[in-house]
Structure formats: C-alpha cells, structure tokens
Design a protein around this motif. Structure first.
Motif, PDB file in Angstrom:
ATOM      1  N   ALA A  23       9.501  11.255   0.709  1.00 37.68           N
ATOM      2  CA  ALA A  23       8.253  11.881   0.261  1.00 37.68           C
ATOM      3  C   ALA A  23       7.530  12.398   1.496  1.00 37.68           C
ATOM      4  N   ALA A  24       7.034  13.627   1.418  1.00 36.89           N
ATOM      5  CA  ALA A  24       6.291  14.222   2.525  1.00 36.89           C
ATOM      6  C   ALA A  24       4.936  14.683   1.986  1.00 36.89           C
ATOM      7  N   LEU A  25       3.855  14.237   2.627  1.00 41.06           N
ATOM      8  CA  LEU A  25       2.505  14.540   2.176  1.00 41.06           C
ATOM      9  C   LEU A  25       1.761  15.281   3.281  1.00 41.06           C
ATOM     10  N   PHE A  26       1.127  16.396   2.903  1.00 42.38           N
ATOM     11  CA  PHE A  26       0.410  17.221   3.867  1.00 42.38           C
ATOM     12  C   PHE A  26      -1.011  17.475   3.387  1.00 42.38           C
ATOM     13  N   CYS A  27      -1.980  17.252   4.280  1.00 44.02           N
ATOM     14  CA  CYS A  27      -3.390  17.522   4.003  1.00 44.02           C
ATOM     15  C   CYS A  27      -3.845  16.851   2.708  1.00 44.02           C
ATOM     16  N   GLY A  28      -3.384  15.646   2.484  1.00 40.70           N
ATOM     17  CA  GLY A  28      -3.729  14.917   1.267  1.00 40.70           C
ATOM     18  C   GLY A  28      -4.997  14.107   1.432  1.00 40.70           C
ATOM     19  N   TYR A  29      -5.340  13.381   0.395  1.00 45.25           N
ATOM     20  CA  TYR A  29      -6.527  12.540   0.390  1.00 45.25           C
ATOM     21  C   TYR A  29      -6.331  11.440  -0.634  1.00 45.25           C
ATOM     22  N   LEU A  30      -7.137  10.409  -0.539  1.00 45.53           N
ATOM     23  CA  LEU A  30      -7.102   9.321  -1.492  1.00 45.53           C
ATOM     24  C   LEU A  30      -8.085   9.646  -2.613  1.00 45.53           C
ATOM     25  N   PRO A  31      -7.614   9.828  -3.843  1.00 43.66           N
ATOM     26  CA  PRO A  31      -8.538  10.146  -4.938  1.00 43.66           C
ATOM     27  C   PRO A  31      -9.446   8.945  -5.236  1.00 43.66           C
ATOM     28  N   THR A  32     -10.735   9.146  -5.127  1.00 40.12           N
ATOM     29  CA  THR A  32     -11.694   8.077  -5.398  1.00 40.12           C
ATOM     30  C   THR A  32     -12.324   8.199  -6.786  1.00 40.12           C
ATOM     31  N   THR A  33     -11.975   9.249  -7.496  1.00 39.94           N
ATOM     32  CA  THR A  33     -12.562   9.470  -8.819  1.00 39.94           C
ATOM     33  C   THR A  33     -11.620   9.103  -9.946  1.00 39.94           C
ATOM     34  N   HIS A  34     -10.478   8.520  -9.621  1.00 38.40           N
ATOM     35  CA  HIS A  34      -9.480   8.162 -10.626  1.00 38.40           C
ATOM     36  C   HIS A  34      -8.968   6.755 -10.373  1.00 38.40           C
ATOM     37  N   ASN A  35      -9.821   5.778 -10.587  1.00 40.59           N
ATOM     38  CA  ASN A  35      -9.483   4.391 -10.287  1.00 40.59           C
ATOM     39  C   ASN A  35      -8.345   3.853 -11.143  1.00 40.59           C
ATOM     40  N   GLY A  36      -8.117   4.420 -12.303  1.00 42.68           N
ATOM     41  CA  GLY A  36      -7.051   3.958 -13.196  1.00 42.68           C
ATOM     42  C   GLY A  36      -5.678   4.369 -12.735  1.00 42.68           C
ATOM     43  N   LEU A  37      -5.607   5.390 -11.888  1.00 40.77           N
ATOM     44  CA  LEU A  37      -4.303   5.867 -11.437  1.00 40.77           C
ATOM     45  C   LEU A  37      -3.829   5.045 -10.258  1.00 40.77           C
TER      46      LEU A  37
END
Length: 194
Positions: A180-194
């Motif tokens: 898996a390669a991730l670029f310019c990502g972020y941790l979603p803070t608005t989707h706690n269920g995921l």
C-alpha cells in the motif's frame, strides 16, 4: 460474517485444504475461475499455486520479502485511488508519463459518490459520524473492481484516496494487496465509525 468458499459458488473449482490463499487474499483457483488468469501467470506474480486444481506440487514458493520479477506481457497491477472530488481519468493524466506506468498496469477507478471515497458526515464536518457502514458504497465499488480486474499487486491512494486505503484494507482479506502506498493523506477525524 459467513465466508463463502469458491467451491460453493463455482462448482468447477476442485478445492482442497492444501490450496493456500496466498494470491492477493484468495486461492489461485479463485483467480483462474474469476479472472481467466492461468496458474503460470499467477505464479509469475508471486502466488503459490501448489495444491490448487490449476497448480502442481512442484511449483516453488516465492521467497519471503523478495520481489517477484514481472515478465513482459504479464505486468502487476496497482489500484490507484484519486483525491476527494476527483476522477479516475483525471488522476490517470498525472501518471501517463511516470516510471510507475512504465513498470505496472495502473487502474484508476472513480469514487462512486460525487468523486468521494468517504462522504461528509450527515451533520457536516463539525459533527463526526459513528456509522461503521458510512463508506460501504465505496467499499462495495472497489470490491467489484478487485473481483473483476484483479489480482492487484498494490493499492495507491492520494489525499482522500490515501485516507480511504486503510478503511478499505481493514475490510478485505489479508494479502489482497502486497503493498500500500499513501501520498498526501490525512487521518479522517469526522468518521469515527470507520
């Protein structure tokens, strides 16, 4: 969850306990039946087909941690997820002349809901959702692509695509992707269920 073995839905597949699920989370027999690939093609991409109906007991196992060379005409595939609001074809333009495109077959799906892998929560970004199924449409969309166009060697995500990759990987069998390669990502803070 009830897992359905390929032999239940595809009776032509002869399965045994010795047929390992070492091929992107499935057995070689699964990919032979669903994608039309041969065991030889799957072995060239790092799959272990010994004990499977399409394989033989003499095929060597790939060495752990060693990349498998990709022969001409049998390149490995990477599933590439664009950023939020983008499209697969728009993301593909940026890769047209890249070294990655020269070495791999790249697949660029478009997110199913207005170009979003993860929609905003129902109450807006200030009210996080706890819904574990909030991204189920995007997960089902990628499952269809993996089933119909796989196997895939890797999954790549950019921006919201990078934020969605861990969500997707948590819902598919281990080994579905080798990288898996991730670029310019972020941790979603608005989707706690995921």
């Amino acid at each position: 969850h009830r897992f359905i073995h390929a032999s239940e839905t595809h009776p032509r597949i002869r399965t045994t306990l010795a047929c390992p699920s070492t091929c992107w989370g499935h057995t070689c027999d699964h990919w032979v039946e669903t994608s039309g690939k041969t065991c030889a093609e799957l072995r060239e991409n790092g799959c272990e087909c010994s004990g499977c109906a399409c394989g033989d007991a003499t095929s060597p196992a790939p060495s752990p941690g060693q990349p498998t060379p990709t022969p001409p005409g049998s390149r490995r595939k990477i599933l590439c997820l664009h950023g939020g609001g983008g499209t697969g074809p728009g993301f593909e333009i940026g890769f047209a002349l890249s070294a990655l495109a020269a070495e791999f077959d790249l697949v660029f799906p478009t997110a199913p809901q207005s170009g979003l892998w993860i929609r905003d929560p129902p109450g807006g970004k200030d009210v996080p959702t706890e819904d574990e199924d909030w991204a189920s449409v995007a997960v089902a969309h990628l499952n269809e692509i993996v089933q119909s166009q796989g196997p895939f060697y890797a999954i790549l995500g950019y921006s919201q695509g990078a934020a969605f990759v861990p969500v997707y990987l948590a819902q598919v069998p281990s080994g579905t992707f080798q990288l898996a390669a991730l670029f310019c990502g972020y941790l979603p803070t608005t989707h706690n269920g995921l």
